[in-house]
Write a protein that holds these residues in place. Structure first.
Motif, mmCIF file in Angstrom:
data_model
loop_
_atom_site.group_PDB
_atom_site.id
_atom_site.type_symbol
_atom_site.label_atom_id
_atom_site.label_comp_id
_atom_site.label_asym_id
_atom_site.label_seq_id
_atom_site.Cartn_x
_atom_site.Cartn_y
_atom_site.Cartn_z
ATOM 1 N N ALA A 81 28.786 32.766 48.310
ATOM 2 C CA ALA A 81 29.599 31.554 48.231
ATOM 3 C C ALA A 81 28.939 30.424 47.448
ATOM 4 C CB ALA A 81 29.935 31.064 49.639
ATOM 5 N N GLY A 82 27.660 30.530 47.167
ATOM 6 C CA GLY A 82 26.979 29.435 46.497
ATOM 7 C C GLY A 82 26.600 29.706 45.054
ATOM 8 N N LEU A 83 26.044 30.866 44.812
ATOM 9 C CA LEU A 83 25.542 31.158 43.473
ATOM 10 C C LEU A 83 26.638 31.475 42.469
ATOM 11 C CD1 LEU A 83 22.302 33.203 44.195
ATOM 12 C CD2 LEU A 83 22.537 30.791 43.655
ATOM 13 N N ILE A 84 27.859 31.674 42.937
ATOM 14 C CA ILE A 84 28.953 31.954 42.004
ATOM 15 C C ILE A 84 29.281 30.744 41.149
ATOM 16 C CG2 ILE A 84 29.960 33.743 43.441
ATOM 17 C CD1 ILE A 84 32.090 31.674 44.286
ATOM 18 N N LEU A 101 40.901 33.644 40.053
ATOM 19 C CA LEU A 101 41.303 33.455 41.445
ATOM 20 C C LEU A 101 40.908 34.643 42.326
ATOM 21 C CD1 LEU A 101 42.743 31.634 43.462
ATOM 22 C CD2 LEU A 101 44.848 32.837 42.893
ATOM 23 N N LEU A 102 41.089 35.867 41.835
ATOM 24 C CA LEU A 102 40.758 37.046 42.625
ATOM 25 C C LEU A 102 39.267 37.090 42.954
ATOM 26 C CD1 LEU A 102 41.587 39.831 43.812
ATOM 27 C CD2 LEU A 102 40.987 40.790 41.591
ATOM 28 N N TYR A 103 38.438 36.838 41.966
ATOM 29 C CA TYR A 103 36.991 36.867 42.193
ATOM 30 C C TYR A 103 36.565 35.750 43.133
ATOM 31 C CZ TYR A 103 37.075 39.984 38.169
ATOM 32 O OH TYR A 103 37.344 41.013 37.312
ATOM 33 N N LEU A 104 37.173 34.581 42.995
ATOM 34 C CA LEU A 104 36.849 33.463 43.867
ATOM 35 C C LEU A 104 37.204 33.782 45.314
ATOM 36 C CD1 LEU A 104 35.902 30.504 44.126
ATOM 37 C CD2 LEU A 104 38.287 29.851 43.831
ATOM 38 N N ILE A 105 38.378 34.358 45.531
ATOM 39 C CA ILE A 105 38.802 34.708 46.889
ATOM 40 C C ILE A 105 37.882 35.764 47.493
ATOM 41 C CG2 ILE A 105 40.634 35.861 48.195
ATOM 42 C CD1 ILE A 105 42.631 34.389 46.390
ATOM 43 N N LEU A 106 37.517 36.776 46.705
ATOM 44 C CA LEU A 106 36.646 37.835 47.230
ATOM 45 C C LEU A 106 35.245 37.323 47.523
ATOM 46 C CD1 LEU A 106 37.745 40.904 45.083
ATOM 47 C CD2 LEU A 106 38.211 40.467 47.477
ATOM 48 N N PHE A 107 34.701 36.500 46.638
ATOM 49 C CA PHE A 107 33.372 35.943 46.882
ATOM 50 C C PHE A 107 33.364 35.028 48.100
ATOM 51 C CE2 PHE A 107 31.751 36.844 42.465
ATOM 52 C CZ PHE A 107 30.593 37.473 42.866
ATOM 53 N N LEU A 108 34.346 34.137 48.195
ATOM 54 C CA LEU A 108 34.394 33.225 49.336
ATOM 55 C C LEU A 108 34.706 33.969 50.632
ATOM 56 C CD1 LEU A 108 36.111 30.058 47.847
ATOM 57 C CD2 LEU A 108 33.680 30.485 48.249
ATOM 58 N N PHE A 116 34.092 46.505 46.516
ATOM 59 C CA PHE A 116 35.336 46.273 45.783
ATOM 60 C C PHE A 116 35.130 45.257 44.667
ATOM 61 C CE2 PHE A 116 37.932 47.873 49.471
ATOM 62 C CZ PHE A 116 38.494 48.916 48.766
ATOM 63 N N LEU A 117 34.406 44.206 44.978
ATOM 64 C CA LEU A 117 34.127 43.177 43.984
ATOM 65 C C LEU A 117 33.315 43.744 42.824
ATOM 66 C CD1 LEU A 117 34.564 40.171 43.518
ATOM 67 C CD2 LEU A 117 32.471 39.750 44.756
ATOM 68 N N LEU A 118 32.347 44.557 43.132
ATOM 69 C CA LEU A 118 31.557 45.209 42.091
ATOM 70 C C LEU A 118 32.418 46.173 41.277
ATOM 71 C CD1 LEU A 118 28.639 45.365 41.065
ATOM 72 C CD2 LEU A 118 28.292 47.243 42.637
ATOM 73 N N GLY A 119 33.329 46.871 41.937
ATOM 74 C CA GLY A 119 34.248 47.760 41.231
ATOM 75 C C GLY A 119 35.163 47.004 40.281
#
Length: 136
Positions: free
Chosen positions: A18-21, A41-48, A80-83
């Protein structure tokens, strides 16, 4: 208990997710624009979501089984995020749209390592409690 080592591991995973992104770019396009995770938006939602799962599992220290399950779900979420990152970087054959990969693409891997260490410590605590219960 909040003073256990898995709390530190989960805090590190939450800080990475949540921080380093906001600091490290995911990639740079051919045009030279830098793409961060908060731009998509998708990456932000998955990271958060990964960060919130880590923080949430810190405060479920009384229910170690649920804490362990949430850690595994968080690991799956990071896979999933890595995929998604691998798919995005290999989407076009030949020269990809992603001309230069940033360190942000490797943040889920680092988060997975800390989550695995936390799950290992949670499992160790659960085994310790079970062994003491056998002695009673």
């Amino acid at each position: 208990m909040l003073q256990r080592i898995q709390t530190l591991y989960l805090l590190m995973a939450a800080g990475i997710s949540a921080g380093l992104i906001f600091l490290f770019p995911i990639w740079e396009t051919q045009e030279g624009t830098v793409v961060y995770a908060y731009n998509e938006l998708l990456y932000l939602i998955l990271f958060l979501g990964s960060g919130l799962l880590s923080i949430g599992s810190i405060f479920i220290f009384k229910n170690r089984k649920l804490q362990f399950v949430l850690g595994r779900l968080n690991i799956i979420l990071n896979f999933f995020l890595l995929g998604f990152f691998v798919y995005q970087s290999l989407k076009v054959s030949g020269e990809t749209m992603v001309s230069e990969k940033g360190i942000g693409m490797f943040l889920p891997i680092i988060s997975i390592v800390f989550l695995a260490l936390a799950n290992k410590a949670i499992k160790k605590d659960e085994d310790l409690v079970k062994s003491v219960d056998r002695l009673r």
